[in-house]
Design a protein around this motif. Structure first.
Motif, PDB file in Angstrom:
ATOM      1  N   THR A  61       0.830  -1.195   0.000  1.00 54.17           N
ATOM      2  CA  THR A  61       0.000   0.000   0.000  1.00 54.17           C
ATOM      3  C   THR A  61       0.869   1.251   0.000  1.00 54.17           C
ATOM      4  OG1 THR A  61      -1.896   1.062   1.088  1.00 54.17           O
ATOM      5  CG2 THR A  61      -0.175   0.177   2.533  1.00 54.17           C
ATOM      6  N   GLN A  62       0.250   2.369  -0.301  1.00 56.67           N
ATOM      7  CA  GLN A  62       0.881   3.686  -0.155  1.00 56.67           C
ATOM      8  C   GLN A  62       0.309   4.292   1.122  1.00 56.67           C
ATOM      9  OE1 GLN A  62       3.228   3.203  -2.952  1.00 56.67           O
ATOM     10  NE2 GLN A  62       3.140   5.364  -2.564  1.00 56.67           N
ATOM     11  N   THR A  63       1.167   4.852   1.960  1.00 50.94           N
ATOM     12  CA  THR A  63       0.699   5.451   3.201  1.00 50.94           C
ATOM     13  C   THR A  63       1.689   6.508   3.669  1.00 50.94           C
ATOM     14  OG1 THR A  63      -0.200   4.978   5.409  1.00 50.94           O
ATOM     15  CG2 THR A  63       1.795   3.756   4.751  1.00 50.94           C
ATOM     16  N   ASN A 122       2.050   9.075   9.557  1.00 48.75           N
ATOM     17  CA  ASN A 122       0.912   9.525  10.373  1.00 48.75           C
ATOM     18  C   ASN A 122      -0.338   8.678  10.168  1.00 48.75           C
ATOM     19  OD1 ASN A 122       2.050  11.571  11.899  1.00 48.75           O
ATOM     20  ND2 ASN A 122       1.730  13.113  10.323  1.00 48.75           N
ATOM     21  N   LYS A 123      -0.492   8.057   9.005  1.00 44.64           N
ATOM     22  CA  LYS A 123      -1.692   7.260   8.724  1.00 44.64           C
ATOM     23  C   LYS A 123      -1.516   5.773   9.023  1.00 44.64           C
ATOM     24  CE  LYS A 123      -3.450  10.271   5.074  1.00 44.64           C
ATOM     25  NZ  LYS A 123      -3.622  10.400   3.630  1.00 44.64           N
ATOM     26  N   LEU A 124      -0.306   5.346   9.231  1.00 42.53           N
ATOM     27  CA  LEU A 124       0.004   3.919   9.385  1.00 42.53           C
ATOM     28  C   LEU A 124      -0.825   3.249  10.476  1.00 42.53           C
ATOM     29  CD1 LEU A 124       1.807   1.614   8.464  1.00 42.53           C
ATOM     30  CD2 LEU A 124       3.577   2.468   9.964  1.00 42.53           C
ATOM     31  N   HIS A 125      -0.961   3.890  11.612  1.00 44.52           N
ATOM     32  CA  HIS A 125      -1.686   3.289  12.734  1.00 44.52           C
ATOM     33  C   HIS A 125      -3.170   3.056  12.435  1.00 44.52           C
ATOM     34  CE1 HIS A 125      -2.795   7.491  13.324  1.00 44.52           C
ATOM     35  NE2 HIS A 125      -3.815   7.043  14.034  1.00 44.52           N
ATOM     36  N   GLU A 126      -3.706   3.780  11.439  1.00 49.56           N
ATOM     37  CA  GLU A 126      -5.136   3.687  11.129  1.00 49.56           C
ATOM     38  C   GLU A 126      -5.522   2.333  10.544  1.00 49.56           C
ATOM     39  OE1 GLU A 126      -6.096   6.965   8.543  1.00 49.56           O
ATOM     40  OE2 GLU A 126      -5.383   8.455   9.998  1.00 49.56           O
ATOM     41  N   PHE A 127      -4.594   1.637   9.919  1.00 52.23           N
ATOM     42  CA  PHE A 127      -4.955   0.389   9.236  1.00 52.23           C
ATOM     43  C   PHE A 127      -4.005  -0.774   9.520  1.00 52.23           C
ATOM     44  CE2 PHE A 127      -1.947   2.436   6.452  1.00 52.23           C
ATOM     45  CZ  PHE A 127      -1.156   1.388   6.011  1.00 52.23           C
ATOM     46  N   ALA A 128      -2.909  -0.542  10.225  1.00 53.50           N
ATOM     47  CA  ALA A 128      -1.875  -1.574  10.366  1.00 53.50           C
ATOM     48  C   ALA A 128      -2.404  -2.862  11.000  1.00 53.50           C
ATOM     49  CB  ALA A 128      -0.686  -1.044  11.152  1.00 53.50           C
ATOM     50  N   PHE A 178       4.839   6.976   1.145  1.00 61.15           N
ATOM     51  CA  PHE A 178       5.850   5.976   0.790  1.00 61.15           C
ATOM     52  C   PHE A 178       5.134   4.649   0.549  1.00 61.15           C
ATOM     53  CE2 PHE A 178       5.322   5.865   5.366  1.00 61.15           C
ATOM     54  CZ  PHE A 178       5.246   4.513   5.653  1.00 61.15           C
ATOM     55  N   THR A 179       5.875   3.682   0.035  1.00 60.49           N
ATOM     56  CA  THR A 179       5.331   2.347  -0.192  1.00 60.49           C
ATOM     57  C   THR A 179       5.652   1.468   1.011  1.00 60.49           C
ATOM     58  OG1 THR A 179       5.626   2.575  -2.580  1.00 60.49           O
ATOM     59  CG2 THR A 179       5.373   0.329  -1.728  1.00 60.49           C
ATOM     60  N   LEU A 180       4.636   0.747   1.473  1.00 60.22           N
ATOM     61  CA  LEU A 180       4.796  -0.177   2.585  1.00 60.22           C
ATOM     62  C   LEU A 180       4.334  -1.555   2.152  1.00 60.22           C
ATOM     63  CD1 LEU A 180       5.249  -0.846   5.634  1.00 60.22           C
ATOM     64  CD2 LEU A 180       2.838  -0.245   5.971  1.00 60.22           C
ATOM     65  N   GLU A 181       5.165  -2.549   2.434  1.00 63.55           N
ATOM     66  CA  GLU A 181       4.753  -3.939   2.252  1.00 63.55           C
ATOM     67  C   GLU A 181       4.682  -4.572   3.633  1.00 63.55           C
ATOM     68  OE1 GLU A 181       7.469  -5.723  -0.596  1.00 63.55           O
ATOM     69  OE2 GLU A 181       6.117  -5.116  -2.204  1.00 63.55           O
ATOM     70  N   ILE A 182       3.498  -5.053   3.970  1.00 64.79           N
ATOM     71  CA  ILE A 182       3.320  -5.833   5.189  1.00 64.79           C
ATOM     72  C   ILE A 182       3.467  -7.266   4.733  1.00 64.79           C
ATOM     73  CG2 ILE A 182       1.718  -6.449   7.029  1.00 64.79           C
ATOM     74  CD1 ILE A 182       0.583  -3.588   6.791  1.00 64.79           C
ATOM     75  N   ALA A 183       4.546  -7.921   5.198  1.00 66.26           N
ATOM     76  CA  ALA A 183       4.998  -9.153   4.558  1.00 66.26           C
ATOM     77  C   ALA A 183       5.261 -10.264   5.573  1.00 66.26           C
ATOM     78  CB  ALA A 183       6.275  -8.861   3.767  1.00 66.26           C
TER      79      ALA A 183
END
Length: 151
Positions: free
Chosen positions: A16-18, A21-27, A64-69
């Motif tokens: 995802t792109q995040t 500051n927004k990371l905690h909203e969906f992690a 930035f791009t984040l991969e939850i892997a």
């Protein structure tokens, strides 16, 4: 910090792109979704959850791009519109283990990057957090390996 070469692995990824500051909203939901996809797909996890950051900076509002892997064994058919299996190549990094509260990570990162830049090492655009033990955001029992990519 120690230099490590992390061998190539197959991961089930949610990308995802995040912003920081927004990371905690969906992690939490995204992490649960990765574990559910592994279970539904009949895959076997072979390591702890990782967050892989690409082009992330200390600007908390910069996207930035984040991969939850999650590292998985492959060989099975897997179909999903949200999650993908990816082979991620060898990763050379500087590694630091942080024990405790994840809310302390911004300060830890600042210290680590100061050391990296003072040593003359130029980091890549990739940083990983490997959650070796997770008991909650503010738990002192957390063990997180921070991996800063280097050439």
């Amino acid at each position: 910090m120690e230099t490590k070469l992390i061998p190539s692995k197959n991961y089930l990824c949610y990308t995802t792109q995040t912003t920081l500051n927004k990371l905690h909203e969906f992690a939490d939901q995204a992490v649960d979704g990765v574990y559910e996809a592994v279970a539904k797909g009949g895959l076997k996890a072979v390591g702890p959850m990782e967050f892989i950051y690409f082009d992330c900076s200390n600007d908390r509002d910069k996207e930035f791009t984040l991969e939850i892997a999650l590292p998985v064994e492959t060989g099975m058919e897997f179909k999903s519109e949200i999650h993908k299996i990816k082979k991620i190549e060898n990763f050379k990094c500087l590694s630091h283990t942080h024990n405790g509260d994840l809310l302390n990570l911004p300060g830890i990162y600042q210290q680590l990057f100061e050391k990296v830049y003072k040593s003359g090492i130029k980091p890549t655009n990739q940083v990983r957090e490997v959650y070796k033990s997770f008991s909650g955001m503010e738990s002192n029992d957390n063990i997180t390996e921070i991996q800063i990519g280097i050439n």
